[in-house]
Design a protein around this motif. Sequence first.
Motif, PDB file in Angstrom:
ATOM      1  N   ARG A 221      -8.697   1.229  10.160  1.00 28.89           N
ATOM      2  CA  ARG A 221      -9.680   0.369   9.303  1.00 28.89           C
ATOM      3  C   ARG A 221      -8.903  -0.472   8.454  1.00 28.89           C
ATOM      4  N   ILE A 222      -7.963  -0.251   7.778  1.00 28.15           N
ATOM      5  CA  ILE A 222      -7.132  -1.116   6.806  1.00 28.15           C
ATOM      6  C   ILE A 222      -6.365  -2.275   7.654  1.00 28.15           C
ATOM      7  N   ASN A 223      -5.678  -1.844   8.636  1.00 34.58           N
ATOM      8  CA  ASN A 223      -4.849  -2.791   9.431  1.00 34.58           C
ATOM      9  C   ASN A 223      -5.595  -3.788  10.437  1.00 34.58           C
ATOM     10  N   GLY A 224      -7.012  -3.485  10.612  1.00 39.27           N
ATOM     11  CA  GLY A 224      -7.519  -4.129  11.512  1.00 39.27           C
ATOM     12  C   GLY A 224      -7.679  -3.789  12.904  1.00 39.27           C
ATOM     13  N   LEU A 239      -2.893   7.899   8.726  1.00 36.25           N
ATOM     14  CA  LEU A 239      -3.660   7.150   7.391  1.00 36.25           C
ATOM     15  C   LEU A 239      -2.856   7.006   6.510  1.00 36.25           C
ATOM     16  N   ARG A 240      -2.004   8.092   6.542  1.00 33.09           N
ATOM     17  CA  ARG A 240      -0.967   8.044   5.194  1.00 33.09           C
ATOM     18  C   ARG A 240      -0.013   6.691   5.271  1.00 33.09           C
ATOM     19  N   LEU A 241       0.595   6.562   6.708  1.00 33.27           N
ATOM     20  CA  LEU A 241       1.372   5.406   6.993  1.00 33.27           C
ATOM     21  C   LEU A 241       0.575   3.980   6.864  1.00 33.27           C
ATOM     22  N   GLU A 242      -0.713   4.041   7.218  1.00 36.21           N
ATOM     23  CA  GLU A 242      -1.565   3.108   7.274  1.00 36.21           C
ATOM     24  C   GLU A 242      -1.616   2.463   5.742  1.00 36.21           C
ATOM     25  N   LYS A 243      -1.841   3.551   4.607  1.00 36.17           N
ATOM     26  CA  LYS A 243      -1.894   3.267   3.530  1.00 36.17           C
ATOM     27  C   LYS A 243      -0.453   2.795   3.069  1.00 36.17           C
ATOM     28  N   GLN A 244       0.459   3.329   3.362  1.00 30.54           N
ATOM     29  CA  GLN A 244       1.767   2.874   2.915  1.00 30.54           C
ATOM     30  C   GLN A 244       2.174   1.557   3.297  1.00 30.54           C
ATOM     31  N   GLY A 245       1.388   0.747   4.291  1.00 32.04           N
ATOM     32  CA  GLY A 245       1.534  -0.509   4.778  1.00 32.04           C
ATOM     33  C   GLY A 245       2.481  -0.954   5.837  1.00 32.04           C
ATOM     34  N   LEU A 246       2.783   0.349   6.676  1.00 28.76           N
ATOM     35  CA  LEU A 246       3.468   0.305   7.872  1.00 28.76           C
ATOM     36  C   LEU A 246       2.818  -0.863   8.844  1.00 28.76           C
ATOM     37  N   ASP A 247       3.663  -1.889   9.520  1.00 27.16           N
ATOM     38  CA  ASP A 247       3.271  -2.900  10.470  1.00 27.16           C
ATOM     39  C   ASP A 247       2.509  -2.248  11.419  1.00 27.16           C
ATOM     40  N   LYS A 248       1.197  -3.125  11.486  1.00 19.41           N
ATOM     41  CA  LYS A 248       0.226  -2.650  12.558  1.00 19.41           C
ATOM     42  C   LYS A 248       0.802  -2.338  14.062  1.00 19.41           C
ATOM     43  N   MET A 249       1.636  -3.259  14.370  1.00 18.54           N
ATOM     44  CA  MET A 249       2.096  -3.208  15.882  1.00 18.54           C
ATOM     45  C   MET A 249       2.986  -1.744  15.888  1.00 18.54           C
ATOM     46  N   GLU A 250       3.682  -1.277  15.077  1.00 22.58           N
ATOM     47  CA  GLU A 250       4.509  -0.268  14.779  1.00 22.58           C
ATOM     48  C   GLU A 250       3.478   0.817  14.829  1.00 22.58           C
ATOM     49  N   LEU A 251       2.363   0.838  14.231  1.00 19.07           N
ATOM     50  CA  LEU A 251       1.215   1.736  14.253  1.00 19.07           C
ATOM     51  C   LEU A 251       0.580   1.995  15.519  1.00 19.07           C
ATOM     52  N   GLU A 252       0.566   0.699  16.333  1.00 15.28           N
ATOM     53  CA  GLU A 252       0.063   0.780  17.629  1.00 15.28           C
ATOM     54  C   GLU A 252       0.468   1.512  18.736  1.00 15.28           C
ATOM     55  N   LYS A 253       1.973   1.259  18.297  1.00 13.76           N
ATOM     56  CA  LYS A 253       2.987   1.834  19.274  1.00 13.76           C
ATOM     57  C   LYS A 253       3.124   3.468  19.289  1.00 13.76           C
ATOM     58  N   TYR A 254       3.083   3.823  17.814  1.00 15.21           N
ATOM     59  CA  TYR A 254       2.900   5.280  17.480  1.00 15.21           C
ATOM     60  C   TYR A 254       1.546   5.709  18.126  1.00 15.21           C
TER      61      TYR A 254
END
Length: 312
Positions: A221-224, A239-254
């Motif tokens: 929800r934070i990274n859109g 959620l932890r990585l998202e709060k730490q500000g990890l790049d959204k495309m990296e999170l998408e790959k994850y």
Amino acid sequence: MNLEKILGIKYPIIQGGMAHIADGKFAAKVSEAGALGVIGSGNMTGAQLRQEINICKSLTKKPFGVNLMLLNYYVDELAEIIVEERVPVVTTGAGNPSKYIEKWQVAGIKVFPVVPNPTLAVKMERSGADGVIVEGCEAGGHIGEMTSMTIIPQTADRVNIPIIAAGGIASGKQILAAKILGAIGVQIGTLFLSSVECPIHQEYKNLLLKSKYNNVTVIGRINGLPLRLIKNNMAVNYLRLEKQGLDKMELEKYTLGALKAAVESGDLEKGSFMAGLTLSQIEEIRPVEEILENLMEEYQEELGKIYNEIKY
Ligand SMILES: Cc1cc2nc3c(=O)[nH]c(=O)nc-3n(C[C@H](O)[C@H](O)[C@H](O)COP(=O)(O)O)c2cc1C
């Protein structure tokens, strides 16, 4: 407007394209059973998509579709393969497919983009789409902000092309509700996960049966890039990585990697078990054919009740 006639299918039901899950064999099964089976191309390469299309064609002569994920690295190549292989129907996810629509339609392909709000639905109508699949945030996987209860009628007020409702539909009653709100048919994802033929790990199916609506959460929800799935360690870690500000495309790959871990290995810790709020309505694993027959029987029954109410 009648979805069965537009698509040449028995029931007004589209199986939602599901990345890593809905392969050519599964899509063919669904089409054979009377709905529109859809191959989820996710992050496939061109060669992989062509192979799945050919598997599907070898198993059914009925119409089927391909869901093109617009974030796919090879999206232009995949869009071309869809033309070359004369796929009957395309649905698209994660963006605006306007630049491909004309080319697909010249090739005789019907185009139904998935949209999360009426504004994008209007744009799709202007771009010439044959219809739109409006997806409420009750759905499993990537979601928007609007609910099915609001997005269906608000889109119906703004466009003249056919509307298919997705998100939160797993019973005849819900199909009827979607039609009353302005849809001519529905797209279903979560319920199809619970079919015998769905090629996901048995642990995924067990988890679907065990989980209820309160086991479902939304990450991203934070990274859109909000995504609805069953709560587990993977979701907490995301959620932890998202709060730490990890790049959204990296999170998408994850997330995509984690979906693979859920689908192929049933990894309850590291897997991303995407599912929607209809989870609580799933009580058993049944063949696709039975699921569809049951949905339509229930739909007719509910429709009959309304007729009776009007009569008396
Ligand atoms: C596991 C899973 C994976 C999905 N993958 C995709 C996808 O790759 N592309 C897409 O457009 N929609 C995807 N969706 C959304 C479905 O196609 C469908 O619109 C949605 O599941 C409908 O809502 P429901 O889950 O309440 O039935 C996915 C849904 C699930 C549950």
